[in-house]
Design a protein around this motif. Structure first.
Motif, PDB file in Angstrom:
ATOM      1  N   SER A 188       8.038  -7.022  19.849  1.00 37.08           N
ATOM      2  CA  SER A 188       8.283  -8.461  20.047  1.00 37.08           C
ATOM      3  C   SER A 188       7.837  -9.221  18.804  1.00 37.08           C
ATOM      4  N   ILE A 189       8.229 -10.476  18.779  1.00 40.22           N
ATOM      5  CA  ILE A 189       7.804 -11.375  17.711  1.00 40.22           C
ATOM      6  C   ILE A 189       7.586 -12.742  18.330  1.00 40.22           C
ATOM      7  N   ARG A 190       6.574 -13.476  17.869  1.00 40.54           N
ATOM      8  CA  ARG A 190       6.205 -14.739  18.516  1.00 40.54           C
ATOM      9  C   ARG A 190       6.077 -15.859  17.477  1.00 40.54           C
ATOM     10  N   ASN A 191       6.790 -16.929  17.749  1.00 43.21           N
ATOM     11  CA  ASN A 191       6.598 -18.198  17.023  1.00 43.21           C
ATOM     12  C   ASN A 191       6.593 -18.015  15.500  1.00 43.21           C
ATOM     13  N   ARG A 192       7.578 -17.310  15.022  1.00 44.86           N
ATOM     14  CA  ARG A 192       7.766 -17.189  13.580  1.00 44.86           C
ATOM     15  C   ARG A 192       8.709 -18.318  13.115  1.00 44.86           C
ATOM     16  N   GLU A 193       8.408 -18.884  11.984  1.00 44.70           N
ATOM     17  CA  GLU A 193       9.269 -19.939  11.448  1.00 44.70           C
ATOM     18  C   GLU A 193      10.310 -19.334  10.516  1.00 44.70           C
ATOM     19  N   TYR A 194      11.583 -19.611  10.815  1.00 43.22           N
ATOM     20  CA  TYR A 194      12.687 -19.187   9.982  1.00 43.22           C
ATOM     21  C   TYR A 194      13.630 -20.369   9.757  1.00 43.22           C
ATOM     22  N   THR A 195      14.635 -20.125   8.924  1.00 43.38           N
ATOM     23  CA  THR A 195      15.653 -21.146   8.683  1.00 43.38           C
ATOM     24  C   THR A 195      17.014 -20.606   9.097  1.00 43.38           C
ATOM     25  N   PHE A 196      17.668 -21.295  10.060  1.00 41.54           N
ATOM     26  CA  PHE A 196      19.024 -20.976  10.487  1.00 41.54           C
ATOM     27  C   PHE A 196      19.994 -21.931   9.801  1.00 41.54           C
TER      28      PHE A 196
END
Length: 605
Positions: free
Chosen positions: A328-336
């Motif tokens: 799993s991965i939690r609350n990562r900031e990325y750009t869409f």
């Protein structure tokens, strides 16, 4: 000795200390230079006036002893003979305006300019000063315009500027050195230790190690930094406990997410199910379609690469690698990117699930673009406010010491010139202290002592005192009471608002012009409008939005904080400050809008 040198070297290498010291030094230089510029101009006028008066006095005495010559030509010749060395030339006019004649250098100042109330003309490059001599023997019969040699004025003014510059530099260096000494022990060293402790704590948490020993704890202080260190001490155990609780919550969340996965369409967050390998979209909710800006048939069955969804392909690869390792991965900031190619900052969470034997991702994406922009603008405003308050606190104490030292010299026997310099230094130091107090007041949040006030009564109480203000002399303040109107406000803060606005209005008009002060209640909006109007020249439209900005002023001696603080106080009362200035309203109107308390509401309360 070496340890002290090392500590000082570390202090000077700290970015915060260098910025603060340079800021303090530069700010004091700029502020004192701005404050002292009017004194330079005043000194120049004093020297020019003295030059004219001394020269005129010698000629006046000679004329009084010898009497006026019989003819205009003889008078002109006599004036030329009597003129001292400081006079380069002159022009004599009859009272009717006819030119009698000139001698020496012809003054540039003309009779027409004198009649238009311009009585002097100073040419700094040519070092000459043209001025009208008011000699009683010539009164009502002649106009005498004299050109003076002003080279001595320039020399004295340059010497005066040099002395002021030296004083400014001494004060700046003194305050900066005091700040430098105080910062090392009081602020920067504890902060550096606290920073190192935070790094140790982060490393211990990341490696799941016991909490380390922290070196900032011995710094027990009775101030805000001490409170931060104490709070950090109390946070140690809480962090460890919170990490344990968060891990347990994540385990419980992973167990429950699959149970509620089919209800994802109702989520306000963008939720999507996609294959792990290529990111092919299997299902999405309406929130995702809104985020992407497309229709359902445009996205289902297409991969993230087809849709150009990820702004950086390596970010998805990194996310997939993390999912494969941790599940799993939690609350990562990325750009869409949306359909139009516009970048959107998102907070991304994903869970590895199995659908029909294929590894898939259940992902949640929250659009935080606007929130991030707002947060950046707020972390920046907060830093500026804290820095301003800190600098003012650090500067006020040494400045108070400087003022006390200057005041102690008042008991000594000094020459008139030295006493004049001392009084000037005290005046400017006290003005700097007032400026620092206003900066501190602006940097702090406005705290109100609220009570129910009747506006007519409050204004009537202030009128008598305000009419005696220097700025109000010869400028009537007209106020017409209305029916009682009550507001919930801070009496002293509202007085500060009205005094500032009335003072500004008085300074904007000429003698004899009046200031109108009135109250108007707006029942539908349950607000009261307090309006202050003055005539005079309208304020240019491009300047109106900047009037309430800190450190912006149209006054030669202002600091640009008055209206900024007024706006803060009004907004702290849940009110609004408006400024309107144009030819159509005949000047400037400042409106303070406040919520009012009606009689019915008061009785019910």
């Amino acid at each position: 000795m070496s340890s002290k040198f090392g500590a000082m070297q570390s202090f000077l290498q700290a970015k915060l200390s260098r910025r603060i010291v340079l800021w303090v030094f530069g700010s004091i230089l700029v502020i004192e230079a701005i404050i002292l510029l009017p004194s330079i101009y005043r000194r120049q006028q004093e020297l020019l006036t003295s030059l004219k008066n001394l020269s005129a006095a010698r000629v006046e005495g000679s004329l009084a002893a010898l009497g006026l010559p019989a003819s205009d030509t003889d008078l002109l010749a006599t004036l030329q003979q009597m003129a001292p060395n400081s006079v380069r030339g002159g022009t004599l006019y009859r009272a009717s305006g006819e030119l009698v004649g000139s001698f020496g250098e012809v003054p540039q100042l003309t009779l027409q300019q004198v009649q238009a109330n311009r009585t002097a003309l100073y040419d700094q490059r040519a070092a000459h000063y043209d001025a009208v001599w008011s000699l009683p023997p010539l009164a009502d019969r002649y106009f005498l315009i004299i050109r003076h040699d002003a080279s001595s004025v320039q020399r004295e003014l340059l010497a005066f500027i040099g002395r002021i510059a030296l004083l400014v530099m001494i004060i700046s260096v003194f305050v900066t050195v005091a700040t430098l000494i105080g910062l090392e022990r009081i602020l920067v060293t504890p902060i550096l230790l606290l920073r190192n402790d935070l790094l140790k704590l982060g490393q211990a948490i990341r490696q799941d190690q016991p909490l380390p020993e922290f070196k900032s704890l011995p710094f027990r202080r009775d101030d805000e930094l001490g409170e931060v260190i104490a709070a950090f001490d109390a946070m140690y155990a809480q962090v460890w406990e919170a990490i344990s609780e968060r891990k347990q919550a994540e385990v419980a969340l992973r167990q429950s997410e699959e149970k509620f996965s089919r209800a994802f369409r109702a989520s306000p967050s963008a939720v999507l199910i996609s294959t792990l390998t290529d990111g092919r979209l299997i299902e999405v909710n309406d929130s995702f379609l809104q985020l992407y800006g497309g229709q359902l048939e445009e996205v289902l069955g297409h991969t993230a690469t087809d849709l150009n969804l990820w702004a950086a392909a390596e970010h998805r690869a990194e996310m997939v690698d993390t999912i494969r390792k941790t599940g799993s991965i939690r609350n990562r900031e990325y750009t869409f990117r949306n359909k139009q190619g516009e970048p959107r900052a998102i907070l991304f969470s994903a869970e590895l699930i199995n659908l029909n034997g294929e590894e898939c991702l259940l992902s949640v994406a929250n659009d935080i673009t606007e929130r991030r922009q707002t947060e950046k603008a707020l972390e920046r405003l907060a830093e500026i406010g804290e820095l301003a308050a800190m600098i003012v606190h650090e500067v006020r104490n040494p400045l108070t010491t400087v003022i006390m030292g200057l005041q102690s010299f008042q008991t000594l026997e000094l020459s008139d010139r030295a006493r004049l310099r001392l009084e000037l230094a005290l005046e400017e130091a006290e003005r700097l202290q007032r400026l620092l107090n206003e900066i501190l007041q602006y940097a702090r949040c406005q705290k109100l002592d609220l009570a129910e006030l009747e506006l007519n009564t409050l204004i009537q109480e202030m009128l008598e005192t305000m009419r005696t203000m220097p700025a109000a002399q010869g400028r009537p303040i007209e106020f017409t009471p209305v029916d009682p109107i009550r507001v919930l406000g801070d009496r002293d803060k509202l007085k500060q608002v009205f005094i500032n606005l009335i003072s500004n209005a008085c300074e904007a008009v000429a003698l004899g012009e009046s200031i109108t002060w009135k109250i108007d209640a707006c029942q539908p909006q349950r607000t009261v409008c307090v309006q202050i109007h003055n005539g005079g020249e309208p304020i240019p439209g491009d300047l109106l939005p900047r009037l309430t900005k800190p450190f912006f002023t149209t006054k030669s001696s202002g600091n640009g904080l008055g209206l900024a603080i007024v706006k803060q106080i009004v907004e702290a009362h849940n009110g609004e400050l408006m400024i309107d200035s144009s030819e159509s309203i005949g000047g400037t109107t400042v409106t303070v809008m406040l919520p009012f308390v009606s009689e019915q509401l008061t009785l019910q309360g």
